[in-house]
Motif scaffolding. Sequence first.
Motif, PDB file in Angstrom:
ATOM      1  N   PHE A 280      22.052  -1.012 -31.666  1.00  0.00           N
ATOM      2  CA  PHE A 280      22.082  -0.181 -30.461  1.00  0.00           C
ATOM      3  C   PHE A 280      22.925   1.073 -30.697  1.00  0.00           C
ATOM      4  O   PHE A 280      22.560   2.164 -30.256  1.00  0.00           O
ATOM      5  N   LEU A 281      24.064   0.926 -31.398  1.00  0.00           N
ATOM      6  CA  LEU A 281      24.921   2.082 -31.654  1.00  0.00           C
ATOM      7  C   LEU A 281      24.232   3.075 -32.573  1.00  0.00           C
ATOM      8  O   LEU A 281      24.327   4.295 -32.380  1.00  0.00           O
ATOM      9  N   SER A 282      23.530   2.563 -33.585  1.00  0.00           N
ATOM     10  CA  SER A 282      22.802   3.455 -34.490  1.00  0.00           C
ATOM     11  C   SER A 282      21.749   4.262 -33.733  1.00  0.00           C
ATOM     12  O   SER A 282      21.619   5.480 -33.930  1.00  0.00           O
ATOM     13  N   ALA A 283      20.999   3.596 -32.847  1.00  0.00           N
ATOM     14  CA  ALA A 283      19.986   4.304 -32.062  1.00  0.00           C
ATOM     15  C   ALA A 283      20.627   5.289 -31.092  1.00  0.00           C
ATOM     16  O   ALA A 283      20.147   6.413 -30.914  1.00  0.00           O
ATOM     17  N   ALA A 284      21.739   4.884 -30.456  1.00  0.00           N
ATOM     18  CA  ALA A 284      22.420   5.770 -29.517  1.00  0.00           C
ATOM     19  C   ALA A 284      22.921   7.027 -30.215  1.00  0.00           C
ATOM     20  O   ALA A 284      22.800   8.144 -29.691  1.00  0.00           O
ATOM     21  N   GLN A 285      23.486   6.852 -31.408  1.00  0.00           N
ATOM     22  CA  GLN A 285      23.993   8.014 -32.147  1.00  0.00           C
ATOM     23  C   GLN A 285      22.840   8.920 -32.580  1.00  0.00           C
ATOM     24  O   GLN A 285      22.955  10.157 -32.525  1.00  0.00           O
ATOM     25  N   GLN A 286      21.716   8.312 -33.010  1.00  0.00           N
ATOM     26  CA  GLN A 286      20.562   9.100 -33.436  1.00  0.00           C
ATOM     27  C   GLN A 286      20.028   9.940 -32.269  1.00  0.00           C
ATOM     28  O   GLN A 286      19.760  11.137 -32.416  1.00  0.00           O
ATOM     29  N   LEU A 287      19.885   9.330 -31.102  1.00  0.00           N
ATOM     30  CA  LEU A 287      19.386  10.067 -29.942  1.00  0.00           C
ATOM     31  C   LEU A 287      20.369  11.141 -29.501  1.00  0.00           C
ATOM     32  O   LEU A 287      19.965  12.226 -29.059  1.00  0.00           O
ATOM     33  N   HIS A 288      21.657  10.849 -29.617  1.00  0.00           N
ATOM     34  CA  HIS A 288      22.669  11.848 -29.254  1.00  0.00           C
ATOM     35  C   HIS A 288      22.599  13.032 -30.212  1.00  0.00           C
ATOM     36  O   HIS A 288      22.698  14.193 -29.794  1.00  0.00           O
ATOM     37  N   ASP A 289      22.420  12.742 -31.507  1.00  0.00           N
ATOM     38  CA  ASP A 289      22.306  13.831 -32.490  1.00  0.00           C
ATOM     39  C   ASP A 289      21.044  14.654 -32.248  1.00  0.00           C
ATOM     40  O   ASP A 289      21.036  15.867 -32.476  1.00  0.00           O
ATOM     41  N   GLU A 290      19.971  13.991 -31.790  1.00  0.00           N
ATOM     42  CA  GLU A 290      18.723  14.698 -31.522  1.00  0.00           C
ATOM     43  C   GLU A 290      18.735  15.420 -30.183  1.00  0.00           C
ATOM     44  O   GLU A 290      17.791  16.121 -29.849  1.00  0.00           O
ATOM     45  N   GLN A 291      19.801  15.219 -29.384  1.00  0.00           N
ATOM     46  CA  GLN A 291      19.863  15.765 -28.021  1.00  0.00           C
ATOM     47  C   GLN A 291      18.650  15.318 -27.206  1.00  0.00           C
ATOM     48  O   GLN A 291      18.020  16.090 -26.501  1.00  0.00           O
ATOM     49  N   PHE A 292      18.355  14.016 -27.310  1.00  0.00           N
ATOM     50  CA  PHE A 292      17.172  13.432 -26.677  1.00  0.00           C
ATOM     51  C   PHE A 292      17.638  12.529 -25.527  1.00  0.00           C
ATOM     52  O   PHE A 292      17.721  11.311 -25.660  1.00  0.00           O
ATOM     53  N   GLY A 293      17.954  13.129 -24.377  1.00  0.00           N
ATOM     54  CA  GLY A 293      18.329  12.374 -23.189  1.00  0.00           C
ATOM     55  C   GLY A 293      17.188  12.359 -22.189  1.00  0.00           C
ATOM     56  O   GLY A 293      16.322  13.242 -22.198  1.00  0.00           O
ATOM     57  N   LEU A 294      17.183  11.348 -21.310  1.00  0.00           N
ATOM     58  CA  LEU A 294      16.095  11.181 -20.347  1.00  0.00           C
ATOM     59  C   LEU A 294      16.611  11.262 -18.917  1.00  0.00           C
ATOM     60  O   LEU A 294      17.652  10.685 -18.587  1.00  0.00           O
ATOM     61  N   CYS A 295      15.876  11.974 -18.072  1.00  0.00           N
ATOM     62  CA  CYS A 295      16.116  11.966 -16.625  1.00  0.00           C
ATOM     63  C   CYS A 295      15.013  11.112 -16.005  1.00  0.00           C
ATOM     64  O   CYS A 295      13.910  11.588 -15.729  1.00  0.00           O
ATOM     65  N   LEU A 296      15.308   9.838 -15.805  1.00  0.00           N
ATOM     66  CA  LEU A 296      14.284   8.890 -15.410  1.00  0.00           C
ATOM     67  C   LEU A 296      14.881   7.913 -14.424  1.00  0.00           C
ATOM     68  O   LEU A 296      15.931   7.317 -14.689  1.00  0.00           O
ATOM     69  N   GLY A 297      14.258   7.753 -13.283  1.00  0.00           N
ATOM     70  CA  GLY A 297      14.767   6.845 -12.258  1.00  0.00           C
ATOM     71  C   GLY A 297      14.046   5.512 -12.296  1.00  0.00           C
ATOM     72  O   GLY A 297      12.864   5.443 -12.629  1.00  0.00           O
ATOM     73  N   TRP A 298      14.797   4.437 -11.981  1.00  0.00           N
ATOM     74  CA  TRP A 298      14.200   3.109 -11.845  1.00  0.00           C
ATOM     75  C   TRP A 298      14.179   2.731 -10.378  1.00  0.00           C
ATOM     76  O   TRP A 298      15.152   2.925  -9.666  1.00  0.00           O
ATOM     77  N   ARG A 299      13.049   2.180  -9.941  1.00  0.00           N
ATOM     78  CA  ARG A 299      12.906   1.708  -8.563  1.00  0.00           C
ATOM     79  C   ARG A 299      12.641   0.214  -8.569  1.00  0.00           C
ATOM     80  O   ARG A 299      12.008  -0.311  -9.474  1.00  0.00           O
ATOM     81  N   ARG A 300      13.122  -0.465  -7.521  1.00  0.00           N
ATOM     82  CA  ARG A 300      13.019  -1.918  -7.488  1.00  0.00           C
ATOM     83  C   ARG A 300      11.578  -2.406  -7.521  1.00  0.00           C
ATOM     84  O   ARG A 300      11.302  -3.548  -7.876  1.00  0.00           O
ATOM     85  N   GLY A 301      10.631  -1.551  -7.129  1.00  0.00           N
ATOM     86  CA  GLY A 301       9.237  -1.965  -7.172  1.00  0.00           C
ATOM     87  C   GLY A 301       8.702  -2.127  -8.583  1.00  0.00           C
ATOM     88  O   GLY A 301       7.660  -2.744  -8.788  1.00  0.00           O
ATOM     89  N   ASP A 302       9.393  -1.547  -9.583  1.00  0.00           N
ATOM     90  CA  ASP A 302       8.973  -1.662 -10.974  1.00  0.00           C
ATOM     91  C   ASP A 302       9.750  -2.782 -11.653  1.00  0.00           C
ATOM     92  O   ASP A 302      10.933  -2.971 -11.392  1.00  0.00           O
ATOM     93  N   SER A 303       9.084  -3.514 -12.546  1.00  0.00           N
ATOM     94  CA  SER A 303       9.793  -4.543 -13.304  1.00  0.00           C
ATOM     95  C   SER A 303      10.656  -3.872 -14.371  1.00  0.00           C
ATOM     96  O   SER A 303      10.373  -2.764 -14.829  1.00  0.00           O
ATOM     97  N   ILE A 304      11.726  -4.573 -14.770  1.00  0.00           N
ATOM     98  CA  ILE A 304      12.594  -4.052 -15.827  1.00  0.00           C
ATOM     99  C   ILE A 304      11.793  -3.872 -17.114  1.00  0.00           C
ATOM    100  O   ILE A 304      11.961  -2.893 -17.844  1.00  0.00           O
ATOM    101  N   GLY A 305      10.885  -4.821 -17.391  1.00  0.00           N
ATOM    102  CA  GLY A 305      10.098  -4.729 -18.618  1.00  0.00           C
ATOM    103  C   GLY A 305       9.225  -3.490 -18.670  1.00  0.00           C
ATOM    104  O   GLY A 305       9.183  -2.800 -19.691  1.00  0.00           O
TER     105      GLY A 305
END
Length: 828
Positions: A175-200
């Motif tokens: 998880f840390l390796s992926a987090a660091q890779q995305l941080h280096d790529e400046q690849f952040g997401l603006c994405l909302g979760w709603r209770r009507g959607d499953s976590i999966g």
Amino acid sequence: MGKSSKPTIGYRHFMYLYMGESIGPNDYLAGIKVGGQPVFEGELAGSRTLPINLPQLFGGDKKEGGLVGNLQIRMGEATQLPDPYLQQQVPGPWPAGRGLCTTLYRGMVGAMNPYLKLWAKRWGRFTQGWSTPVWQPSLARIGRGMNAAHIHYQCFTDTVWGVGLDPALIDADSFLSAAQQLHDEQFGLCLGWRRGDSIGSFLQMVNNHVGGLWAFDPMLGKFVYRLFRPDYDVATLPLLDETSVLELESWQTPLLDGSVNEVTVLGRDCVTNLDIAATFQNMANVQAQGRVVADRRSLPGLWNRSLCERVAARETGAASSMLQRIKLTVDRRWWGVKRGDVLALSWRRKGVQRMPVRVLEVDEGTRTDGALALLLMQDIDGMATTTYLRPVIGPWTPPDTRPQPLPAQRLVEATYRDLAGRLRPADLALVEDDAGFVVALGARPNGPAYGYALTTRTTGGTFEEVASGDFSAVTTLAGALGPTDTLVQLADMRDLDLVVIGTEALIDEELVRIDAIDAVAGTLTIARGCVDTLPAAHAEGARVWCTDTYVGADPTEYLAGETVEAKLLTRTQQGTLDAALAPIARVRLDARHARPYAPGRVRINGSAWPPTSFARLAIAWAHRDRVLQGDRLIEHEAGSIGPEPGTTTTVRVLNALSGAVLHETTAIAGTSHTHDLLLANDATVRVEIESRRGALSSRQKHVRVLNCECGEKLANADFDTQAAWTLGTGWSIVGGAAIKAAGIVSDLEQPFAFVDGGLYRIEVALSQVTAGSVRVRLAGTTPIDCVAPNANGTFIDTLTAAGHTALRITADAAFAGRIERVSLRRLA
């Protein structure tokens, strides 16, 4: 005549708006728009009041007024109290809104126009609102977006709205390796979760954005996360070749003609809330086809044009590169391989040497199988390193038209619906409950086969031909299917053009009804849990058998308890398959047609699949009746039918870890049952719901696993010691009881943080009462009382908390007696 007054030409409008925003708290309020007009832009952190003084926002008094007032931001901290103004306006208890982000506006909302302008707010949340310690907070925020690795971590571990896994089950290194890779790529997401959607489904959406995959690593016993990046050396990848492959089921090589060569990615600007579009083309593919084949991908979490352009290039490359897709079975030496792993595949007959492939799905089967099924996809990042060996081209040979074994087959016990559709009512009435029939399902092999001979036997007998069969339409799931999903994405479609709307299909052990077919999109719309089956989760790659019409039906009547074996012998113009080459399918009969159908439309506390519950389990369902339903396909969510005479429902609650039965009620004639589960401590429980008719139970039963908050809330409830209790004058704790002699009004009290709106069960056991009475009270700003018992016995009451902070027992001056036990549990 007197002077005339000035006429009224309009009104200013003042309101108090109470607005729910999200689960709280958030890191900050980033922006506000009202009626499409900007009101605030910045980063306002914490609970506070934002003054708004924009009287000309909508044109002032000449047009539609403006905003002049105060916006109170309430992040929902654990110490947050109800709003005093709301309590003043509406008497009675008010929720404090803890755990929720809300806003309250008081002031002018416009003028001259009686319609309220639409409010829109933008929030930022990265490190606030975690129910566990924030993981790697320095990497959580990437620009205006959140790190996808942190989204996964919080969804997995959050104990309020997430899966609630122990953080020890998360592989921190991956998880840390992926987090660091995305941080280096400046690849952040603006994405909302709603209770009507499953976590999966939400996490699948996240992975579609960043190109990643999570999996459970059986070697580590932890969940790992990996990004699809060129982070490997082909020469050192584990080699997969013919020496460890038991069966190559399919090798799909897409054709150039019709392959997508232009992809448009649609993102969403998080500031303007407008779509962002970026288009990318593979010019070599366009020139090769002589045309543009376009596709669109909606990825709303991409919040700026740079991200959209990068992802459009990635998606175009993947879509236009004609990646090969392989499905095969390997031996147990590959146990431990997981989704997301990259392997090197060599296959001599395909001329492929050390082709990097990524594992998309793993089916471990059972320990006795000795095999694993792998779904592989050629990895785009390793295409340039793949070596293709030139095959030796020999003379043309005609196709082999000899009968070949079926690529897939299955033997199932006939349902009551099968018999009702094939037998006359008089014949159906003569079928005994201990009888059973079998139905064969077979997939069409390659070549000119036109059917098969169905041969069967019971254990120890010889195979005899009993019927002829037609090949069933069969396909596989292109992705995992949840128990409530109704849209099925298909892969490897075979004979789907023969399928009729409204007919039956079988996925694993679940029967469904096909309500729509989209051959172009490769999808089915289905109704879940039909006949005697219940909705269940299904893995990617699971076969979908279309079980109406094109089957092999054995007319032999067998007995329940017998095991029937079958061989399906392919027929072509050159004859029938040698029985020695055909695999054996088998099924053990269990009086399936006679068993009552399980209840439908199950709800626990109003929810179909609740992850948690308090002590009160309010269970409801709908009746089912196999006889009345006959040959109809009634889905699980339909209303009550029947029930069949003599059929009742059994509800059972077990400890999910030990299997101990905590509660069981049988012979329920209605469609609901409520039980208060009162345990010493909170527990994970397993709720089972099944039907019974005489000695027969339903073939399947509903199973729900819940984290149940059902334990004792009070400390030292049995008065083993004085700990946790505050004793007033005249009270003492001796010999496992709270004792008071007559003489003075006095309290026995224990502080407790009641949850506003929570329904609590209070139980008091009294003994040796000679005079007077006691009263149990929820103490707080507005105390409420239970009954006032004045005799020996156990007394139970239920109260709804609102701003209460302690449980208090008040004895009047005349009371003399013992309190053996005081119990407090939350019911709802």
